[in-house]
Design a protein around this motif. Sequence first.
Motif, PDB file in Angstrom:
ATOM      1  N   VAL A 121      93.892 161.939  -3.726  1.00 58.35           N
ATOM      2  CA  VAL A 121      93.168 162.370  -2.313  1.00 58.35           C
ATOM      3  C   VAL A 121      92.913 163.311  -2.827  1.00 58.35           C
ATOM      4  O   VAL A 121      91.366 163.452  -1.479  1.00 58.35           O
ATOM      5  CB  VAL A 121      94.209 162.095  -1.350  1.00 58.35           C
ATOM      6  CG1 VAL A 121      93.532 162.240   0.132  1.00 58.35           C
ATOM      7  CG2 VAL A 121      94.762 160.552  -1.467  1.00 58.35           C
ATOM      8  N   HIS A 122      92.872 164.543  -2.932  1.00 57.16           N
ATOM      9  CA  HIS A 122      92.008 165.427  -2.972  1.00 57.16           C
ATOM     10  C   HIS A 122      91.215 165.990  -3.401  1.00 57.16           C
ATOM     11  O   HIS A 122      89.951 166.009  -3.308  1.00 57.16           O
ATOM     12  CB  HIS A 122      93.326 166.836  -3.130  1.00 57.16           C
ATOM     13  CG  HIS A 122      91.826 168.014  -3.721  1.00 57.16           C
ATOM     14  ND1 HIS A 122      92.072 169.055  -2.319  1.00 57.16           N
ATOM     15  CD2 HIS A 122      91.611 168.444  -4.495  1.00 57.16           C
ATOM     16  CE1 HIS A 122      90.741 170.279  -2.535  1.00 57.16           C
ATOM     17  NE2 HIS A 122      90.869 169.681  -4.499  1.00 57.16           N
ATOM     18  N   LEU A 123      91.556 164.650  -5.272  1.00 60.96           N
ATOM     19  CA  LEU A 123      90.119 164.755  -6.057  1.00 60.96           C
ATOM     20  C   LEU A 123      88.843 163.999  -5.366  1.00 60.96           C
ATOM     21  O   LEU A 123      87.874 164.105  -5.078  1.00 60.96           O
ATOM     22  CB  LEU A 123      90.557 164.034  -7.203  1.00 60.96           C
ATOM     23  CG  LEU A 123      91.645 165.119  -8.489  1.00 60.96           C
ATOM     24  CD1 LEU A 123      92.357 163.533  -9.188  1.00 60.96           C
ATOM     25  CD2 LEU A 123      89.765 165.947  -9.700  1.00 60.96           C
ATOM     26  N   LEU A 124      89.601 162.627  -4.674  1.00 56.94           N
ATOM     27  CA  LEU A 124      88.249 161.381  -4.204  1.00 56.94           C
ATOM     28  C   LEU A 124      88.045 162.388  -3.384  1.00 56.94           C
ATOM     29  O   LEU A 124      86.712 161.988  -2.870  1.00 56.94           O
ATOM     30  CB  LEU A 124      89.568 159.849  -3.326  1.00 56.94           C
ATOM     31  CG  LEU A 124      89.154 159.182  -3.161  1.00 56.94           C
ATOM     32  CD1 LEU A 124      88.323 158.104  -4.021  1.00 56.94           C
ATOM     33  CD2 LEU A 124      89.562 158.267  -2.144  1.00 56.94           C
ATOM     34  N   ALA A 125      88.126 163.620  -2.111  1.00 51.86           N
ATOM     35  CA  ALA A 125      87.537 163.840  -0.701  1.00 51.86           C
ATOM     36  C   ALA A 125      86.634 164.959  -1.909  1.00 51.86           C
ATOM     37  O   ALA A 125      85.823 164.960  -1.029  1.00 51.86           O
ATOM     38  CB  ALA A 125      88.628 164.126   0.021  1.00 51.86           C
ATOM     39  N   SER A 126      87.052 165.946  -2.766  1.00 56.93           N
ATOM     40  CA  SER A 126      86.217 166.503  -3.569  1.00 56.93           C
ATOM     41  C   SER A 126      85.253 166.318  -4.298  1.00 56.93           C
ATOM     42  O   SER A 126      84.449 166.574  -4.570  1.00 56.93           O
ATOM     43  CB  SER A 126      86.866 168.005  -4.020  1.00 56.93           C
ATOM     44  OG  SER A 126      88.378 167.646  -5.059  1.00 56.93           O
ATOM     45  N   LEU A 127      85.257 165.167  -5.278  1.00 53.52           N
ATOM     46  CA  LEU A 127      84.512 164.408  -6.649  1.00 53.52           C
ATOM     47  C   LEU A 127      83.387 163.668  -5.960  1.00 53.52           C
ATOM     48  O   LEU A 127      83.626 162.914  -4.826  1.00 53.52           O
ATOM     49  CB  LEU A 127      85.042 164.336  -7.503  1.00 53.52           C
ATOM     50  CG  LEU A 127      85.696 165.497  -8.527  1.00 53.52           C
ATOM     51  CD1 LEU A 127      87.134 164.074  -9.248  1.00 53.52           C
ATOM     52  CD2 LEU A 127      84.782 165.939  -8.991  1.00 53.52           C
ATOM     53  N   PRO A 128      81.876 163.879  -5.953  1.00 54.89           N
ATOM     54  CA  PRO A 128      80.896 163.326  -5.617  1.00 54.89           C
ATOM     55  C   PRO A 128      81.165 162.063  -6.004  1.00 54.89           C
ATOM     56  O   PRO A 128      81.123 161.599  -7.514  1.00 54.89           O
ATOM     57  CB  PRO A 128      79.796 164.049  -5.869  1.00 54.89           C
ATOM     58  CG  PRO A 128      79.958 165.219  -6.773  1.00 54.89           C
ATOM     59  CD  PRO A 128      81.442 165.270  -6.770  1.00 54.89           C
TER      60      PRO A 128
ATOM     61  N   ALA B 251      96.654 157.015   2.550  1.00 51.01           N
ATOM     62  CA  ALA B 251      96.669 158.230   2.036  1.00 51.01           C
ATOM     63  C   ALA B 251      94.690 158.696   2.407  1.00 51.01           C
ATOM     64  O   ALA B 251      94.237 158.201   1.289  1.00 51.01           O
ATOM     65  CB  ALA B 251      97.331 158.935   1.711  1.00 51.01           C
ATOM     66  N   SER B 252      94.993 160.089   3.137  1.00 49.19           N
ATOM     67  CA  SER B 252      93.626 160.647   3.024  1.00 49.19           C
ATOM     68  C   SER B 252      94.186 161.772   3.612  1.00 49.19           C
ATOM     69  O   SER B 252      94.821 162.428   4.095  1.00 49.19           O
ATOM     70  CB  SER B 252      92.432 160.121   4.239  1.00 49.19           C
ATOM     71  OG  SER B 252      93.022 161.027   5.086  1.00 49.19           O
TER      72      SER B 252
END
Lengths: 167, 288
Positions: free
Chosen positions: B18-25, B138-139
């Motif tokens: 979730v962290h990767l999905l939120a931070s990577l463009p 999850a987000s």
Amino acid sequence: MTSPFTRTVELEVNGAPCARTINVRRHLADFLRHDLGLTGTHVGCEHGVCGACTVLVDGQSIRSCLMLAVQAHGKQVTTIEGLAPSPGVLHPLQAALHKHHGLQCGFCTPGMLTTLVELLNTVRNPSADEVRIAISGNICRCTGYEGIVAAALEAAEVIAASKEASK
Amino acid sequence: MKPPAFGYHDPQTVSAAVHLLASLPNARVLAGGQSLMPMLNMRVVLPDHLIDLNGVAEMSGVSIREGLLVIGAMTRQRDIEFSDSVMAHCPILPEALLQVGHRQTRNRGTVGGSLCHLDPSAELPCLAAVMDAVIETASPRGRRQITFADFASSYMTTSLDPDEIATQAQFPLWPQGHGYAFLEFARRHGDFALASAAVLMTTDAQGRISRIAVALSGVGPAPVRMQEAEQGLLGQVGGADLFAQAAKTCASLEPQDDIHAPAAYRKRLAGVMMRRALEKAYGRAARQ
């Protein structure tokens, strides 16, 4: 971990360990063909429809154009080159396919064989219908399926008989 | 026919993913790859980063608790197909899964991947519709639960936020002895169905239908619950005339013409699949 665009993968292919540093966008079929030189795995449609690129990963048949090579890290891959028990001795399925004229141009054959190996490993005496369903994801455009089904049924008998004999 | 260049990430936990999905463009999540990989090979999807969920062990597995069949989003379709507990408690799932693609695709394809891809002809979304499944997600804002009716927004579109992933699907179980049927028509075995029907029902000692759920797919942008038919069937004693009458509610469907079949044909086919599924489920339901 190096750059997100390359990775080193270590896996076992046909019983032999191997390691390569590859571009992460490399799919498993291209990895086998171009990086390892195992050109027995054929690439047909390259979008998961034809079944020609089927290989076994940890004993399960998968379409190697729909799996990244990096995802095979730590896994055991078996290709058409790994089916024969020793040089000059065919796997019972290969022998039966030869006998029943189950191949003509040979393009679909590696995928047919790897798919059927999984079937024969899991179903002892498959019916013709079960064989047809098993190879429903493998497209043959020349020989037709009759010889392939006959070969699978005979190979199942041969394998069952050899298991019986070795008891 | 080669995937475009992308950065590859293989998190081991849901929170890392979730962290990767939120931070990577421009990142996409990779599940079993049986839909996304062809789209990458054909370059209809061009992500800058791919987040591979195959290493997230907590997203895989099947359990039964408090009347729910809980399936981790990364559970392989083959593992549902061969699960004894799924067969014992929810036999419509393996019946439908045998019609999902082929052995080679079910060995890789996941339950969550199919639900999130949300192809209008796919079997798993139809099952989620007929069973009133709940999708847990999850987000970075935490976890939430979405009913499948709200999850399936439109054509191949879920109500997931851009930084949210589906982590599990919860299927409320039906009582032992319930009737079930999943029928579809496809030109070739393993093809996407032109129309499919899923039916669950219970009957009482007199053969009256005491509970019923009917879902169709292939006939609209997302699976459709046939509520009018369900209401008409409830409390009735099953039979050929009743089921034929119920199938006539398919007249209200609005499928699209496409290269596989004209809309009128799909609509007619949906009615036939629905009638046959009702007959099969009724025959299987215990009179209790």
